[in-house]
Design a protein around this motif. Structure first.
Motif, PDB file in Angstrom:
ATOM      1  N   UNK A  17       0.786  -1.231  -0.060  1.00  0.00           N
ATOM      2  CA  UNK A  17       0.036   0.037  -0.081  1.00  0.00           C
ATOM      3  C   UNK A  17       0.924   1.246  -0.111  1.00  0.00           C
ATOM      4  N   UNK A  18       1.873   1.122   0.629  1.00  0.00           N
ATOM      5  CA  UNK A  18       2.972   2.411   0.631  1.00  0.00           C
ATOM      6  C   UNK A  18       3.264   2.671  -0.759  1.00  0.00           C
ATOM      7  N   UNK A  19       3.971   1.479  -1.550  1.00  0.00           N
ATOM      8  CA  UNK A  19       4.115   1.499  -2.860  1.00  0.00           C
ATOM      9  C   UNK A  19       3.005   2.322  -3.866  1.00  0.00           C
ATOM     10  N   UNK A  20       1.753   1.915  -3.362  1.00  0.00           N
ATOM     11  CA  UNK A  20       0.621   2.469  -4.175  1.00  0.00           C
ATOM     12  C   UNK A  20       0.578   3.825  -3.996  1.00  0.00           C
ATOM     13  N   UNK A  21       0.642   4.426  -3.023  1.00  0.00           N
ATOM     14  CA  UNK A  21       0.337   5.731  -2.463  1.00  0.00           C
ATOM     15  C   UNK A  21       1.886   6.443  -3.378  1.00  0.00           C
ATOM     16  N   UNK A  22       3.004   5.806  -3.135  1.00  0.00           N
ATOM     17  CA  UNK A  22       4.097   6.490  -3.761  1.00  0.00           C
ATOM     18  C   UNK A  22       3.909   6.679  -5.475  1.00  0.00           C
ATOM     19  N   UNK A  23       3.518   5.400  -5.860  1.00  0.00           N
ATOM     20  CA  UNK A  23       3.384   5.304  -7.392  1.00  0.00           C
ATOM     21  C   UNK A  23       2.192   6.274  -7.845  1.00  0.00           C
ATOM     22  N   UNK A  24       0.912   6.416  -7.104  1.00  0.00           N
ATOM     23  CA  UNK A  24       0.169   7.241  -7.463  1.00  0.00           C
ATOM     24  C   UNK A  24       0.461   8.627  -7.228  1.00  0.00           C
ATOM     25  N   UNK A  25       1.239   9.008  -6.890  1.00  0.00           N
ATOM     26  CA  UNK A  25       1.881  10.644  -6.769  1.00  0.00           C
ATOM     27  C   UNK A  25       2.693  10.774  -8.119  1.00  0.00           C
ATOM     28  N   UNK A  26       3.374   9.805  -8.339  1.00  0.00           N
ATOM     29  CA  UNK A  26       4.209   9.825  -9.483  1.00  0.00           C
ATOM     30  C   UNK A  26       3.319   9.989 -10.672  1.00  0.00           C
ATOM     31  N   UNK A  27       2.252   9.167 -10.838  1.00  0.00           N
ATOM     32  CA  UNK A  27       1.669   9.164 -11.973  1.00  0.00           C
ATOM     33  C   UNK A  27       0.782  10.417 -11.844  1.00  0.00           C
TER      34      UNK A  27
END
Length: 317
Positions: free
Chosen positions: A234-244
């Motif tokens: 979920x942490x990766x999801x949050x970070x990846x969403x910010x990058x996208x």
């Protein structure tokens, strides 16, 4: 074969999976019900031995246990097989849907629900090859069947192309990891519910079918281990969403309702992990925090996606 035909076969696989999961859920329930008489018979046998030792007449023997054990084992075997079959039918539905629309099938709530259910069932099934999880099956197939029913009745969206803002490789990375994390959180939440129920019965001194489940500390530790796996995802999801978001909208963070609730979920589960590692906080309280985190996931998916307008309004409804 046309795209419409492929989409139709995808739906047929989904309906077939729902029928199979219904059988699996019933068989899991039969298996659990078969455990209760076994426990009662063992307890009655212990009382009879005490009476015989005290000089009382020898009682009439209860029916042999092998018949009950065979019935329970047969129900468990059917439940396991149908759970595997349902998972593969969901996998087939996801693949056919993706081929029909020529994209990764995670463009709306319906597709997210189906793939999330697939990940949940397959993760449970693979895990059950390493541990005896027959006691947990009802708590997995039941919620999965409920989600699939909602997907078909409420969130269904016809197969179509993606919105322009979703046409990015980040859809495959960001949303797939979010779906996988949600699946692991789902199994963890099921274990937390079982733990709290079993603990409540033990504290009250009342007998229940949960007496046949693993010990409460073992259930709680297993739930914790699953949350340890899901939280980094979920942490990766949050970070990846910010990058996208930076690529799509030129900003890492826009205080969009979906972004906010994704962060709320992260905070609640971070609080859960912190509480779990803090002495003086009971395991019951920790488990309630975990369930609060999962409640936030439900709100994020079923409420924010539908009733909140923002940059992430991709429900397809």
């Amino acid at each position: 074969m046309t795209n419409e035909s492929l989409a139709g076969y995808a739906n047929l696989s989904l309906y077939s999976a729902m029928a199979v999961f219904t059988i699996a859920m019933v068989c899991h329930a039969v298996y659990l019900a078969a455990l209760l008489p076994a426990r009662d018979r063992l307890r009655a046998g212990a009382v009879d031995r005490e009476l015989v030792g005290a000089g009382a007449p020898v009682p009439v023997e209860a029916p042999a246990r092998p018949e009950l054990s065979s019935r329970a084992a047969k129900a468990a075997g059917i439940a396991s097989t149908t759970t595997w079959l349902g998972g593969f039918l969901l996998l087939m539905s996801v693949v056919l849907r993706g081929v029909a629309v020529h994209r990764w099938p995670l463009g709306n709530m319906f597709e997210f629900a189906v793939m999330g259910s697939m990940f949940t069932v397959l993760a449970y099934s693979v895990w059950s090859t390493r541990r005896d999880l027959r006691w947990l099956g009802l708590f997995i197939t039941g919620p999965v069947l409920l989600v699939l029913g909602m997907a078909v009745a409420v969130w269904y969206t016809e197969a179509s192309e993606l919105m322009p803002s979703l046409r990015s490789y980040w859809l495959v990375i960001h949303v797939t990891v979010a779906t996988l994390a949600t699946a692991v959180f789902t199994i963890g939440a099921a274990l937390s519910v079982v733990y709290l129920l079993k603990d409540a019965f033990e504290r009250s001194g009342r007998a229940s079918i949960l007496d046949r489940f693993p010990e409460t500390p073992a259930i709680e530790r297993t739930a914790y281990s699953l949350h340890i796996v899901a939280f980094p995802l979920w942490t990766f999801t949050l970070i990846a969403g910010a990058i996208w978001a930076r690529q799509a909208w030129a900003s890492y963070w826009n205080w969009d309702p979906k972004e906010v609730w994704t962060f709320v979920i992260w905070v609640v589960y971070a609080a859960y992990l912190h509480s779990r590692a803090t002495s003086g906080i009971s395991r019951q309280t920790v488990s309630y925090i975990a369930l609060a985190g999962y409640a936030c996931i439900i709100v994020n998916f079923a409420v924010v996606n539908v009733f909140f307008v923002g940059q992430h309004s991709y429900s397809g409804l």
